[in-house]
Design a protein around this motif. Structure first.
Motif, PDB file in Angstrom:
ATOM      1  N   SER A  56       0.128   0.900  -9.247  1.00 44.22           N
ATOM      2  CA  SER A  56      -1.277   0.836  -9.644  1.00 44.22           C
ATOM      3  C   SER A  56      -2.180   1.549  -8.644  1.00 44.22           C
ATOM      4  N   LYS A  57      -1.666   1.755  -7.427  1.00 38.65           N
ATOM      5  CA  LYS A  57      -2.423   2.460  -6.391  1.00 38.65           C
ATOM      6  C   LYS A  57      -1.955   3.905  -6.225  1.00 38.65           C
ATOM      7  N   GLY A  58      -1.095   4.363  -7.147  1.00 35.67           N
ATOM      8  CA  GLY A  58      -0.765   5.782  -7.176  1.00 35.67           C
ATOM      9  C   GLY A  58       0.626   6.184  -6.765  1.00 35.67           C
TER      10      GLY A  58
ATOM     11  N   ARG B  84       0.515   3.917 -16.434  1.00 32.47           N
ATOM     12  CA  ARG B  84      -0.525   4.086 -15.410  1.00 32.47           C
ATOM     13  C   ARG B  84      -1.921   4.145 -16.044  1.00 32.47           C
TER      14      ARG B  84
ATOM     15  N   LYS C 193       2.457  10.576  -3.322  1.00 32.42           N
ATOM     16  CA  LYS C 193       2.291   9.181  -2.896  1.00 32.42           C
ATOM     17  C   LYS C 193       3.616   8.420  -3.004  1.00 32.42           C
TER      18      LYS C 193
ATOM     19  N   GLU D 208       2.110  -3.215  -7.918  1.00 33.38           N
ATOM     20  CA  GLU D 208       0.976  -3.036  -7.019  1.00 33.38           C
ATOM     21  C   GLU D 208       0.983  -1.635  -6.402  1.00 33.38           C
TER      22      GLU D 208
ATOM     23  N   GLU E 176       0.828  -1.201   0.000  1.00 28.31           N
ATOM     24  CA  GLU E 176       0.000   0.000   0.000  1.00 28.31           C
ATOM     25  C   GLU E 176       0.867   1.259   0.000  1.00 28.31           C
TER      26      GLU E 176
END
Length: 302
Positions: A163-165, A282, A143, A160, A135
């Motif tokens: 992909s979450k920023g 992205r 981020k 991962e 995360e």
């Protein structure tokens, strides 16, 4: 949110089982980085304790290093510099040991705590890995995500986070020159150099992100060598070093050798926008019909 980030790559040789000594040396480097205008200081994996799990003093060394986090928080707040203090070996409530990486803001606040997920095989049976998804988290730089050493060998880990920023991934490491073993060394004594020089820049390009990699170093002087460093069941002295910031378009910034030292790298985060505008990684990851995601869902359904 900072567009240009000055990152201090603090490549140290942690003295085996000497947390007080190592913490003092790390403190001096962080203070020097702050005085030179760095916004973020990064230390290598096991920066406080080193890694000698077979030593009868290893557990007590880790326990005595438990106060290190408060020292780093105070340094961050006092000198207005964000810190990733490598990793700290901690005892979990169930008695197991974990290799923990923290991100401390320039206000001295813990923003994120990450337990190493992909353990290098000598760590297995000694440390407990994290099982949760990777995360990213919000920082003054945007981020950010944390990975530790062997995590980088798995493209899924960085993917991962991205992909979450995440736009910046910080990766402390304890990477030795003999990690390919005797057979690997016989084929190519520089195999780990090739591995790291390829890996870090590749992760940056394939994810349109910045990778701040900080490895342990070989000691600056013979007097600091202390005990030999344990790895792969043998005794070795050689670290790969090669701390650097991997960037798409630009490649490796501030790449170091294998000796101790500090490099301050100014990173233009706007380069990531140029890379994304052209590669659109992205954008593809965000698509609902992204084929790898669809394939994964189909596999789960079966």
């Amino acid at each position: 949110m900072a567009t240009n980030i000055k990152i201090a790559l603090i490549q140290l040789h942690p003295k085996p089982l000497s947390p007080t000594y190592n913490l003092s040396k790390a403190t001096r480097h962080i203070e020097a980085a702050a005085s030179r205008g760095a916004h973020l200081a990064i230390l290598p994996e096991y920066a406080v304790t080193s890694w000698q799990p077979s030593s009868p003093n290893f557990l007590s060394s880790c326990e005595s290093a438990s106060s290190a986090l408060s020292v780093f928080k105070h340094l961050a707040e006092t000198h207005h510099i964000a810190i990733v203090p490598g990793t700290i070996v901690e005892k979990l409530p169930n008695g197991a040991l974990a290799n923990v990486c923290y991100f401390i803001s320039s206000k001295g606040e813990v923003v994120s705590r990450y337990v190493k997920r992909n353990l290098w095989h000598p760590e297995r049976g000694v440390l407990s890995p994290d099982q949760r998804p990777h995360e990213p988290f919000d920082t003054e730089f945007g981020k950010v995500g944390l990975l530790v050493c062997w995590d980088l060998a798995f493209p899924e880990a960085a993917r991962e986070l991205v992909s979450k920023g995440a736009k910046l991934i910080v990766a402390p490491a304890w990477w030795l020159m003999n990690d390919a073993g005797d057979q690997g060394a016989a084929l190519n004594p520089q195999s780990e150099t090739v591995f790291l020089e390829s890996l870090i820049v590749c992760r940056a390009f394939e994810n349109t992100c910045a990778i701040a990699f900080v490895n342990a170093a070989n000691p600056a002087t013979e007097g600091e060598r202390g005990a030999d460093i344990e790895a792969n069941g043998g005794m070795v002295r050689g670290f790969a070093g090669l701390s650097q910031v991997g960037m798409p378009i630009l490649g490796a910034l501030g790449r170091m050798g294998a000796a101790e030292g500090m490099e301050i790298v100014e990173v233009d985060m706007g380069v990531l926008d140029v890379a994304e505008e052209n590669y659109r990684v992205r954008e593809d990851l965000a698509r609902e019909d992204w084929h790898y995601l669809v394939s994964s869902k189909a596999s789960e359904a079966e």
